[in-house]
Write a protein that holds these residues in place. Structure first.
Motif, PDB file in Angstrom:
ATOM      1  N   LEU A  19      11.354   6.471   5.759  1.00  0.00           N
ATOM      2  CA  LEU A  19      11.723   7.363   6.345  1.00  0.00           C
ATOM      3  C   LEU A  19      10.689   8.348   6.730  1.00  0.00           C
ATOM      4  N   SER A  21       9.315  11.844   7.096  1.00  0.00           N
ATOM      5  CA  SER A  21       9.493  13.182   7.006  1.00  0.00           C
ATOM      6  C   SER A  21       8.512  14.043   6.800  1.00  0.00           C
ATOM      7  N   ASP A  48      21.177  18.417   6.797  1.00  0.00           N
ATOM      8  CA  ASP A  48      20.392  16.989   7.154  1.00  0.00           C
ATOM      9  C   ASP A  48      20.551  16.712   8.437  1.00  0.00           C
ATOM     10  N   ALA A  50      19.417  12.950  10.471  1.00  0.00           N
ATOM     11  CA  ALA A  50      18.672  11.492  10.402  1.00  0.00           C
ATOM     12  C   ALA A  50      18.434  10.880  11.636  1.00  0.00           C
ATOM     13  N   ASN A  76      16.433  19.466   7.127  1.00  0.00           N
ATOM     14  CA  ASN A  76      15.739  18.615   6.659  1.00  0.00           C
ATOM     15  C   ASN A  76      15.870  17.231   7.704  1.00  0.00           C
ATOM     16  N   THR A  78      14.819  13.570   9.021  1.00  0.00           N
ATOM     17  CA  THR A  78      14.193  12.302   8.811  1.00  0.00           C
ATOM     18  C   THR A  78      14.149  11.320   9.829  1.00  0.00           C
ATOM     19  N   ASP A  80      13.539   7.153  10.701  1.00  0.00           N
ATOM     20  CA  ASP A  80      13.055   5.898  10.322  1.00  0.00           C
ATOM     21  C   ASP A  80      12.590   4.989  11.448  1.00  0.00           C
TER      22      ASP A  80
END
Length: 369
Positions: A19, A21, A48, A50, A76, A78, A80
């Motif tokens: 990830l 970040s 969060d 993603a 937050n 992230t 990938d």
């Protein structure tokens, strides 16, 4: 009232890999609204978020995450960089809230179901990242080469196997080329960069490139496979007499190829990549809000570098979870903003989208609910 679909947390856990970040989430960043105006705006977002997908936009995502989290301290994010195909798969399964992809969703994918989206609604492809694809090589004493599409096609299909082949030498007078075997490196994973690379060869060297366009490299063309953009760059860098293709932001100190466009050879630049998008039409027959671009790989206009990728942010327009929708809406608004595009360019070297395209993207993002 909407409700989050059951079991999505488990899918996220299964889909987790490396990830990206922000290491600078708490560093000061301009807390400006996503429309690029100067007035400060206090963030009300939290939670969060993603995403997953194209490794080509990995460096830009790092900058976008840092900037967005700096202005939204309770969020937050992230990302990938698993590759375009993996990102689309994770998004379709509901494992991530958005995908990054060097290829827009195809008709087969659009005919399926999207776990995060409200049933009977379709996601959209938003072109937020524009970058040239560089043909990179590692030959001692050679920093740049000229090649037409036919020569590149023959190298990557195994028809040209030696660096001092006449097809290469004739386009590079005065360059000393070794009598050495070429090692052609390609992506081993399902890759939007590969799809864009093979689209270019199909359009410009069809007689020498018989497999057409594809995301997964066929065994019939051989060569050396490497995982992800970083894998290709590492293989070319650490090998000898190697050649490959990768997002130009990752070319580093490797040698690069100027492409024949009309009567001239054009090296990659951000401006030349943006020019290729400007002369290209939209894909016909797409659904409302979708902004898929049909890149004109055969343009002979001056200053156009036709081997370019557009990486899309793929998102629902109607999420099953209201909180998820607000996070995606906020993040994509920042990515498309003048501030976000400038941050991406500084970190990744991509070409910022035009003001006209920005307005169109932000209008679609504004409809996300």
């Amino acid at each position: 009232m909407k409700f989050t679909k059951l079991g999505r947390a488990a899918v996220v856990a299964a889909a987790g890999a490396i990830l990206l970040s922000s290491c600078a989430a708490n560093e000061p960043a301009p807390n400006a609204p996503a429309d690029g105006s100067d007035a400060p705006a206090e963030s009300t977002l939290s939670g969060d978020l993603a995403g997953a997908g194209a490794s080509s936009m990995g460096a830009a995502q790092e900058a976008w995450i840092a900037g967005f989290q700096g202005a939204n301290e309770d969020v937050n994010v992230t990302y990938d960089p698993a590759g375009s195909g993996a990102g689309r798969e994770q998004f379709i399964a509901g494992g991530v809230s958005f995908a990054g992809s060097d290829a827009y969703l195809d008709d087969e994918e659009l005919a399926g179901e999207f776990a995060a989206c409200v049933p009977d609604t379709l996601p959209v492809d938003l072109p937020v990242y524009i970058s040239p694809i560089a043909v990179i090589f590692n030959v001692e004493g050679v920093d740049s080469l000229n090649m037409d599409a036919s020569t590149i096609a023959k190298i990557f299909s195994g028809q040209i196997t030696n660096w001092n082949d006449e097809a290469i030498a004739s386009q590079n007078e005065g360059v000393t080329l070794p009598d050495a075997t070429i090692t052609a490196v390609h992506r081993s994973d399902d890759s939007g960069t590969t799809e864009n690379f093979t689209q270019y060869l199909t359009a410009t060297a069809e007689s020498d490139w018989t497999e057409g366009e594809f995301e997964t490299w066929p065994a019939s063309y051989g060569g050396e496979g490497a995982q992800g953009t970083s894998g290709v760059v590492d293989a070319v860098t650490n090998g000898t007499n190697t050649i490959g293709y990768a997002d130009a932001s990752r070319a580093g100190e490797l040698g690069t190829v100027a492409l024949q466009v009309g009567e001239e050879y054009v090296p990659f630049t951000a401006d030349a990549a943006a020019a290729a998008v400007d002369v290209s039409p939209r894909v016909e027959g797409r659904h409302e809000g979708d902004i898929a671009v049909e890149l004109d790989r055969t343009s002979t206009e001056a200053g156009v570098y036709p081997l370019v990728l557009i990486s899309y942010a793929i998102a629902c327009t109607d999420y099953a979870d209201d909180a998820e929708a607000e996070l995606v809406k906020g993040y994509l608004s920042y990515i498309a903003s003048a501030e976000g595009q400038a941050a991406g360019q500084e970190n990744a070297g991509n070409a910022p989208i035009s003001d006209e395209l920005r307005e169109e993207i932000l209008a679609v993002v504004d409809t996300i609910q």
